[in-house]
Every structure is written in C-alpha cells, then in structure tokens.
Scaffold this active site. Structure first.
Site, mmCIF file in Angstrom:
data_model
loop_
_atom_site.group_PDB
_atom_site.id
_atom_site.type_symbol
_atom_site.label_atom_id
_atom_site.label_comp_id
_atom_site.label_asym_id
_atom_site.label_seq_id
_atom_site.Cartn_x
_atom_site.Cartn_y
_atom_site.Cartn_z
ATOM 1 N N LYS A 107 -3.211 22.527 -19.298
ATOM 2 C CA LYS A 107 -1.800 21.627 -19.633
ATOM 3 C C LYS A 107 -1.700 20.978 -18.417
ATOM 4 O O LYS A 107 -1.220 21.667 -17.384
ATOM 5 C CB LYS A 107 -0.633 22.113 -20.162
ATOM 6 C CG LYS A 107 -0.212 22.117 -21.501
ATOM 7 C CD LYS A 107 0.914 23.032 -21.767
ATOM 8 C CE LYS A 107 2.150 22.633 -23.539
ATOM 9 N NZ LYS A 107 2.910 22.772 -23.704
HETATM 10 O O1 G3P Z 1 5.431 23.345 -25.702
HETATM 11 C C1 G3P Z 1 6.651 22.782 -25.760
HETATM 12 C C2 G3P Z 1 7.127 22.258 -26.318
HETATM 13 O O2 G3P Z 1 6.576 22.491 -28.216
HETATM 14 C C3 G3P Z 1 8.791 22.407 -26.648
HETATM 15 O O3 G3P Z 1 9.423 22.178 -27.211
HETATM 16 O O4 G3P Z 1 11.447 22.666 -28.482
HETATM 17 O O5 G3P Z 1 11.662 23.026 -25.834
HETATM 18 O O6 G3P Z 1 11.795 20.681 -26.787
HETATM 19 P P1 G3P Z 1 10.764 22.268 -26.803
#
Ligand code: G3P
Length: 223
Positions: free
Chosen positions: A86
């Site tokens: 990533k």
């Molecule tokens: O993998 C990264 C992403 O899915 C983060 O999600 O819920 O922290 O915005 P969130």
C-alpha cells in the site's frame, strides 16, 4: 466482486475465512496498531496473515519519502508472494510507484479521495486503488459517487487497475459497490457478518425448526 477483510486481527481473518468469503486482506498502520495491542510483533502479525490467506494481502509503507517507501515496499513484498504494497496517494507516492512498477511489485494506492487521484495511480501501474468512501461520507459528501466516476474513467481508457472500495462502514456501501461494478470491496469483520443476516431469515428458520419437531419430535432427519 472480490471481498477482502479490512483488519489485521488474525482471529477475525480465520473466522471470516471459515465462511468461505474472503478473497484477500487489507491492513493499514492503524489496524496494525489495534492488532499489536496484545504485544504481537508486526512481523508475526503479517507473517500469520500472509500464511492464512491465499489472496492478496495489502501491507502499508510507513514513510512519506519515495526512496524510503521503495525500500520498505521491497521488504514487505519479500514477506510473501501475495503481499501487495500500500502506497499513499501523494507526489512522493507516485514517484515510488514508478519504480515499483519497474520492479513488478504490486501496489494498492491508498487514501484516494477523488477520481483524478485514481487516474494518476492507474497511470503509474497500481494493481488496486482504494477510494475511502466512509471518510468522504464523514465530511458530508457521497463517498460512493466517486466509485462511479472512477469506473467511468477506467472504462473510457480500458484501464485494468482494480477499484477496491475502502473505508466501508455498512452493508449499503457494499450493495452500492456491487451495483456499480466495483472490482473489490474491503469490509470490516462486523459489517461482513451483517451482510449475511436478515430478521426474516431468522424468523423463517425458527418456524421451520418448530414445525419440524411436530414431524420428528427429537428434531432429527429420520433417514
Ligand atoms: O483500509 C483502509 C480503510 O478501509 C480505512 O477505513 O473506517 O478507518 O475509514 P476507516
């Protein structure tokens, strides 16, 4: 549509894999931090994840400098054939991606918040782009709207980069992703479970089970 689980918690990954739904895993530094609370080292966490899952496992670099990103990406990819790196969507990230493309290291470009960022990531050879739809919803935008735009751009230019919907918070995000033809969605474990459940399913099953006891009082199938 591929279903990835958005976690670094190995138990969650194993449980979700038992349902047969998991095509891959995505992690990020915040998810690793949660998994590391019980003292497990980063290397142990990721090695276990890479062994548990056949599909792509996204592991994130932790530098804002392109040379360091490249160095870290090589190390992360060496941990397993299924390790996808990533890289954040920044100018330094783009520089790093240019080199990683030459090295044939698969990249998931993360922190995508608009369709032009997704176009640039694709031009620099990303295997996946991760638009963060929930975080756009958080600031009063319709996060899923950019998925349609990215899909339209990728279709216009026959781009093969896969759209991996990220920052998913609820089943409606998943439904809309499927209707829009997203290639993949990465979903937290609690939301994956919600996808399978419906109160009318529970109600119907409970009625079938109680009616069956009238046919076979011990509840077995008399065959
Ligand atoms: O993998 C990264 C992403 O899915 C983060 O999600 O819920 O922290 O915005 P969130």
């Amino acid at each position: 549509m591929k279903i990835f689980i958005d976690t670094a918690n190995v138990e969650e990954i194993k449980e979700a894999s038992d349902y047969g739904l998991i095509d891959g895993v995505t992690t990020n530094p915040s998810l690793i931090m949660k998994a590391n609370k019980d003292g497990k080292s980063f290397k142990n966490i990721v090695s276990e994840i890479l062994k548990t899952v056949n599909g792509p496992v996204s592991l994130e670099v932790v530098s804002e400098n392109s040379n360091e990103m490249i160095e870290q990406a090589v190390k992360l990819h060496n941990l397993g054939d299924n390790a996808v790196v990533k890289i954040p969507m920044t100018l330094e990230g783009l520089k790093a991606m240019k080199t990683l493309k030459k090295k044939e290291i698969p990249v998931n470009t993360t922190l995508i918040f608009n369709p032009l960022q997704a176009l640039l990531a694709a031009k620099n050879g990303a295997m996946f782009v991760s638009p963060f739809v929930g975080r756009l919803d958080d600031i009063g935008e319709d996060g899923m709207a950019i998925i349609n735009q990215i899909k339209a751009i990728y279709t216009n230019y026959n781009i093969k980069t896969e759209v991996l919907v990220a920052s998913v918070r609820n089943p409606v995000h998943v439904l809309r992703a499927a209707l829009m033809g997203a290639d993949a969605v990465t979903i937290p474990y609690d939301v994956i479970k919600k996808l399978a459940l419906h109160p009318k399913t529970d109600e119907g099953l409970s009625k079938f089970m109680s009616d069956w006891k009238k046919v076979s009082p011990d509840g077995t199938l008399p065959l």
